[in-house]
Design a protein around this motif. Structure first.
Motif, mmCIF file in Angstrom:
data_model
loop_
_atom_site.group_PDB
_atom_site.id
_atom_site.type_symbol
_atom_site.label_atom_id
_atom_site.label_comp_id
_atom_site.label_asym_id
_atom_site.label_seq_id
_atom_site.Cartn_x
_atom_site.Cartn_y
_atom_site.Cartn_z
ATOM 1 N N PRO A 206 29.397 47.571 46.272
ATOM 2 C CA PRO A 206 30.834 47.542 46.585
ATOM 3 C C PRO A 206 31.709 47.154 45.400
ATOM 4 C CG PRO A 206 29.595 46.574 48.382
ATOM 5 C CD PRO A 206 28.608 46.845 47.279
ATOM 6 N N ALA A 207 31.242 46.237 44.571
ATOM 7 C CA ALA A 207 32.065 45.754 43.459
ATOM 8 C C ALA A 207 32.358 46.834 42.431
ATOM 9 C CB ALA A 207 31.388 44.564 42.777
ATOM 10 N N THR A 208 31.592 47.922 42.427
ATOM 11 C CA THR A 208 31.825 48.983 41.442
ATOM 12 C C THR A 208 32.943 49.932 41.866
ATOM 13 O OG1 THR A 208 30.190 50.491 42.400
ATOM 14 C CG2 THR A 208 29.394 48.913 40.759
ATOM 15 N N VAL A 209 33.291 49.950 43.155
ATOM 16 C CA VAL A 209 34.296 50.913 43.624
ATOM 17 C C VAL A 209 35.432 50.280 44.429
ATOM 18 C CG1 VAL A 209 32.761 52.911 43.637
ATOM 19 C CG2 VAL A 209 32.857 51.437 45.647
ATOM 20 N N LEU A 210 35.312 49.016 44.780
ATOM 21 C CA LEU A 210 36.346 48.360 45.577
ATOM 22 C C LEU A 210 37.034 47.266 44.771
ATOM 23 C CD1 LEU A 210 34.451 47.973 48.984
ATOM 24 C CD2 LEU A 210 36.109 49.736 48.355
ATOM 25 N N PRO A 211 38.350 47.091 44.940
ATOM 26 C CA PRO A 211 39.060 46.047 44.207
ATOM 27 C C PRO A 211 38.572 44.651 44.584
ATOM 28 C CG PRO A 211 40.581 47.621 45.205
ATOM 29 C CD PRO A 211 39.234 47.901 45.789
ATOM 30 N N ALA A 212 38.560 43.761 43.609
ATOM 31 C CA ALA A 212 38.115 42.377 43.852
ATOM 32 C C ALA A 212 38.904 41.681 44.965
ATOM 33 C CB ALA A 212 38.184 41.580 42.552
ATOM 34 N N PRO A 213 40.233 41.879 45.054
ATOM 35 C CA PRO A 213 40.964 41.212 46.146
ATOM 36 C C PRO A 213 40.472 41.623 47.539
ATOM 37 C CG PRO A 213 42.503 41.928 44.456
ATOM 38 C CD PRO A 213 41.167 42.524 44.105
#
Length: 238
Positions: A21-28
């Motif tokens: 998920p961290a590769t395609v979704l914003p951290a917030p």
């Protein structure tokens, strides 16, 4: 209570592929997910898998997860908003991509809007928009048609109608197919429509095997390809 103070219906996009998920979704988004305890999800198993991948700090057994899919009776949709009635934020998670876009979550959003709840769409991957961006087709006027009919006559008629929409209105036509029929669909399009029509085949978007190819149907008719069982979206233009 103003809408800004009310509980929120949070629409959480999920990855389109198996990438973390961290590769395609914003951290917030990921940070916000860790604080939500009530979710409506399209599929319990995939939602649990997604949440585990987001953070080890999320204790799945502590969450209230309720399912909303094509089998959910319309009479039960309002009851899924119960956490919001109690003052809690409610997250919505689709099977893939953006909730409420070609997704049963749209019915829940409609119910929340009728009740005056705050609905918050969050940033994330959409196969419809990402394929359109990469196709080279008209991005100002387009139609998403979902699945084409299964019946052969109705299917052919739908393909002819797409061609007319492209020719008359210059409107990009976007559609999908059950993955194991992807190859058959490409062959049908090449056999049914004029060779100068352009077909974009966008497969495994954001994934390690991502492939987005635009070519005339005449070229697809003589090209070797294999999109069987791969998540794929199709776009037609001229």
């Amino acid at each position: 209570m103003t809408q800004s103070e009310s509980p929120r219906l949070l629409l959480f996009p999920v990855p389109l592929s198996t990438e973390p998920p961290a590769t395609v979704l914003p951290a917030p988004n990921l940070q916000l997910l860790t604080g939500v305890r009530h979710f409506v999800v399209e599929n319990l198993r995939s939602a649990r898998r997604f949440l585990r991948a987001v953070s080890r700090d999320i204790v799945i057994d502590d969450l209230d997860l309720r399912e909303l899919n094509e089998h959910t009776p319309a009479s039960e949709i309002d009851s899924l908003l119960a956490p919001m009635e109690a003052g809690h934020d409610l997250g919505v998670i689709s099977e893939a991509g953006c909730p409420a876009v070609a997704d049963p979550g749209a019915d829940l959003v409609a119910a929340a809007q009728r009740r005056g709840y705050r609905v918050v769409p969050l940033v994330g991957p959409s196969s419809i928009l990402m394929s359109l961006m990469a196709s080279g087709f008209n991005g100002q006027s387009f139609t998403f048609l979902g699945y084409l009919p299964v019946d052969s006559q109705a299917r052919t008629a739908a393909m002819r109608e797409m061609e007319r929409e492209v020719r008359r209105r210059r409107r990009t036509q976007i559609f999908i197919e059950t993955p194991y029929r992807n190859n058959r669909l490409i062959a049908e399009l090449a056999r049914t429509l004029p060779g100068d029509m352009l077909l974009c085949v966008a497969s495994d978007i954001t994934g390690p095997a991502e492939s987005i190819v635009t070519a005339p149907l005449s070229r697809w008719a003589r090209t070797q390809y294999d999109y069987a069982r791969r998540p794929t979206i199709f776009l037609l233009y001229s």
